[in-house]
Design an enzyme around this catalytic site. Sequence first.
Site, short mmCIF file in Angstrom:
data_model
loop_
_atom_site.label_atom_id
_atom_site.label_comp_id
_atom_site.label_asym_id
_atom_site.label_seq_id
_atom_site.Cartn_x
_atom_site.Cartn_y
_atom_site.Cartn_z
N GLY A 52 1.91 2.77 10.77
CA GLY A 52 3.03 3.64 10.69
C GLY A 52 4.10 4.15 11.60
O GLY A 52 4.50 5.10 11.58
N HIS A 111 -9.03 0.78 4.57
CA HIS A 111 -8.06 1.52 5.64
C HIS A 111 -8.42 2.71 6.58
O HIS A 111 -9.32 3.32 6.61
CB HIS A 111 -7.16 1.91 4.50
CG HIS A 111 -5.89 1.86 5.01
ND1 HIS A 111 -5.72 2.74 6.13
CD2 HIS A 111 -4.73 0.75 5.47
CE1 HIS A 111 -3.75 2.28 7.12
NE2 HIS A 111 -3.91 1.58 5.59
N GLY A 125 2.90 -1.17 4.04
CA GLY A 125 3.37 0.49 3.54
C GLY A 125 3.79 0.60 3.30
O GLY A 125 4.47 0.66 2.56
N GLY A 126 4.74 1.39 4.43
CA GLY A 126 6.28 2.42 3.82
C GLY A 126 7.48 1.15 4.00
O GLY A 126 8.18 1.94 3.10
N SER A 186 3.69 -1.69 10.62
CA SER A 186 4.62 -1.70 10.91
C SER A 186 5.48 -2.80 10.49
O SER A 186 6.47 -3.60 11.14
CB SER A 186 5.30 -0.95 12.13
OG SER A 186 4.83 0.00 12.67
N ASN A 234 0.68 -1.40 -0.18
CA ASN A 234 -0.19 -0.09 0.37
C ASN A 234 0.86 1.10 -0.17
O ASN A 234 1.44 1.39 0.78
CB ASN A 234 -0.83 0.08 1.30
CG ASN A 234 -1.88 0.77 1.60
OD1 ASN A 234 -1.67 2.00 0.55
ND2 ASN A 234 -2.39 1.70 2.93
N TRP A 235 1.07 1.94 -1.24
CA TRP A 235 1.84 2.84 -1.05
C TRP A 235 1.55 4.39 -0.63
O TRP A 235 2.33 5.17 -0.14
CB TRP A 235 2.11 3.06 -2.65
CG TRP A 235 2.91 2.57 -3.52
CD1 TRP A 235 3.81 0.66 -3.21
CD2 TRP A 235 3.41 2.64 -4.16
NE1 TRP A 235 4.30 0.56 -3.78
CE2 TRP A 235 4.38 1.40 -5.26
CE3 TRP A 235 3.46 3.56 -5.24
CZ2 TRP A 235 5.27 1.39 -5.85
CZ3 TRP A 235 4.35 3.38 -6.47
CH2 TRP A 235 4.89 2.18 -6.99
N LYS A 236 0.19 4.32 -0.29
CA LYS A 236 -0.66 5.37 0.23
C LYS A 236 0.02 6.21 -0.84
O LYS A 236 -0.04 6.57 -1.83
CB LYS A 236 0.00 6.00 1.87
CG LYS A 236 0.16 4.44 2.71
CD LYS A 236 0.12 4.54 3.79
CE LYS A 236 0.11 3.22 4.92
NZ LYS A 236 0.10 3.50 6.30
N GLU A 274 -7.17 4.69 8.04
CA GLU A 274 -6.75 6.33 7.62
C GLU A 274 -7.81 6.78 6.80
O GLU A 274 -8.23 8.46 7.12
CB GLU A 274 -5.56 6.02 6.67
CG GLU A 274 -4.21 5.79 7.14
CD GLU A 274 -2.77 5.94 6.72
OE1 GLU A 274 -2.88 5.77 5.38
OE2 GLU A 274 -2.08 4.92 7.22
N GLU A 318 -5.20 -5.07 10.42
CA GLU A 318 -4.27 -3.47 10.75
C GLU A 318 -4.63 -3.05 12.40
O GLU A 318 -5.62 -2.10 12.34
CB GLU A 318 -4.28 -3.07 9.45
CG GLU A 318 -3.77 -3.09 8.69
CD GLU A 318 -3.18 -2.11 7.65
OE1 GLU A 318 -2.46 -2.25 6.62
OE2 GLU A 318 -3.79 -1.58 7.29
P1 PGA Z 1 2.58 0.73 7.73
O1 PGA Z 1 1.57 0.21 6.88
O2 PGA Z 1 3.48 -1.04 7.24
O3 PGA Z 1 3.73 1.93 7.40
O4 PGA Z 1 2.48 0.39 8.94
C1 PGA Z 1 0.32 -0.12 6.47
C2 PGA Z 1 -1.12 -0.28 6.24
O5 PGA Z 1 -1.30 1.04 6.53
O6 PGA Z 1 -1.61 -0.59 5.33
#
Ligand code: PGA
Length: 253
Positions: free
Chosen positions: A175, A97, A236-237, A215, A9-11, A99, A169
């Site tokens: 993050g 998600h 994500g990251g 994470s 997930n590149w966001k 976010e 998640e």
């Molecule tokens: P993260 O994000 O790996 O940066 O913690 C995961 C996600 O939000 O899908």
Amino acid sequence: MREKIVAGNWKMNKSFLEAEEVLSEMTDLLAEREEQDTKVIVCPPFVFLELAIDLSYEGQFEVGAQNVSEFENGAYTGEVSAEMIRSMDISYCIVGHSERRKHFHETDEMIKNKVDRLISNNISPIFCCGEQLTEREASRHLNVVKSQLKKSLFHLPPEEFRNVIIAYEPVWAIGTGVNATPEQAQEMHAYIRELVEKQYRKEIAENCTILYGGSCNASNAHALFSNPDVDGGLIGGASLKAKEFSAIVSALG
Ligand code: PGA
């Protein structure tokens, strides 16, 4: 056997050139894998979907979207419909998600509508669920996730539910650099599978892919993925760097 999946997930990250660079590097690294039975899905921002599709031609990864409109089509400036995503031959889309729940005030009802749009366009929802830190501290984490599943997902009939990928998640792990422990992940994944079995049936629960996200990186992926009910990750990251992301894919096998 249920599918093993690592999704990135590149966001809201990267420029066009950076996206091109990292996807090309990923293609090379993923091609070197000894085991090729893990499905890799990259979810870049909408504006890079076509680029990602072009670069996926070697078959090392599939492409997914990060969001979809709850509406069918029409006067919704800035929105992207499930039908548009389908028309790009895209088969996956992240939905629910945390976010989007937090910054865009998406409710369980809106997420349910998005799930329905995706399913009716033959797109597999990557359905995110997870508790806040305060909810875990109050030992409410299982109930919170149960409620999210019931309100936005379990209305689907069994044959439609088969197309869903679930991603657990925990919000406090996203993050933050603090991942769930393998035990915490396994407890929740086994619980989700049990709920799916109760709602549907054993065979459907056994074939349901449940990803862990929050994470997850190249150092902790193996320990997290070694659990019997963790079928991969939503990253994500760590999905923004080709080397790290392909190391995570290799950790799943
Ligand atoms: P993260 O994000 O790996 O940066 O913690 C995961 C996600 O939000 O899908």
